[in-house]
Design a protein around this motif. Sequence first.
Motif, PDB file in Angstrom:
ATOM      1  N   ASP A 127      83.959  39.880   2.909  1.00 62.06           N
ATOM      2  CA  ASP A 127      83.101  39.350   3.972  1.00 62.06           C
ATOM      3  C   ASP A 127      81.848  38.750   3.350  1.00 62.06           C
ATOM      4  N   MET A 139      76.992  39.480  11.968  1.00 63.31           N
ATOM      5  CA  MET A 139      77.930  38.732  11.145  1.00 63.31           C
ATOM      6  C   MET A 139      79.370  39.164  11.429  1.00 63.31           C
ATOM      7  N   ALA A 140      79.566  40.460  11.695  1.00 69.11           N
ATOM      8  CA  ALA A 140      80.914  40.941  12.002  1.00 69.11           C
ATOM      9  C   ALA A 140      81.409  40.351  13.309  1.00 69.11           C
ATOM     10  N   LYS A 143      82.354  36.831  12.723  1.00 73.57           N
ATOM     11  CA  LYS A 143      83.637  36.786  12.019  1.00 73.57           C
ATOM     12  C   LYS A 143      84.797  36.838  13.011  1.00 73.57           C
ATOM     13  N   ARG A 147      87.610  33.888  13.244  1.00 72.47           N
ATOM     14  CA  ARG A 147      89.024  34.180  12.995  1.00 72.47           C
ATOM     15  C   ARG A 147      89.866  33.953  14.245  1.00 72.47           C
ATOM     16  N   HIS A 270      81.673  31.990   6.806  1.00 76.08           N
ATOM     17  CA  HIS A 270      82.949  32.660   7.076  1.00 76.08           C
ATOM     18  C   HIS A 270      84.139  31.792   6.650  1.00 76.08           C
TER      19      HIS A 270
END
Length: 275
Positions: A127, A139-140, A143, A147, A270
């Motif tokens: 990551d 940020m997660a 992500k 995705r 990302h």
Amino acid sequence: MRNLLAPGRSASGPAAPGGPSRRPGRAVVALTAGVTCCLGLAALAQAQQETREDTAARAAVAGADLERRAAADAASRSLDRVSATAPSAPVSPSAATPSASATTTAAAAPDTTRSPAPRKRPARPADPAPVAGLTKAQMANAKVIVRTGRAMGVPRRGLVIAVATAMQESNLYNVASGVLPESQEYPHQGVGWDHDSVGLFQQRASSGWGEVGQLMDPAFATRQFLAALQQIPGWRDLPLTVAAQAVQISAYPDLYAQHERRATQVVDAHLAAVK
């Protein structure tokens, strides 16, 4: 001189009877010692002879025993060879010669003596570090948006619009609603009070975006937003704030534009991590 000697006896003759006798001298002692030594040597020689004869007899017995064992071993091996070489039953030529199909099968059989080498798993992309002043949690969530959009085939422009919209609506946190206690039963990162709006995009179950539990799932909420964005005619060529407003119908339509630069940095970070 002659007058001193007895008549009829010479000076060197034996002494007259009744005269003084000589004591045994050294000659007698030497003779006795010699006899004793000879007897000892004879006894020693006899003992050595007996020892040699005994050793020879034992060697002869041992040699005979070894010969008997060798003969017995040779006979047993001869019997083994005869029994091993004698066929138990006549073998037909067809049975003795393997068929072509059997030979092909044996040649094609895989070698199972070696275990297959373990497959190397592809390295999982790391990551990216937080950019644009975001936290790891933000940020997660970004992500998940990137995705999910890639899985739907959405181009980079759509991903930037989605991340910028989530920055404005929830500050990129999965927010529950204080008005809907049900939403707080799901994993969340804060509580908001904007009517019954929930999730990254503050979508409302009452407006038909989905069930409360579904909207609290960041991946589901992202699919709902991108599916609606792709229904906007010419959305790729629209300014970011216009495209976002066409989906969200917000009371503050111009606020989305301020997040475009930061959203672009996050999306690019990302995308670089998955290349």
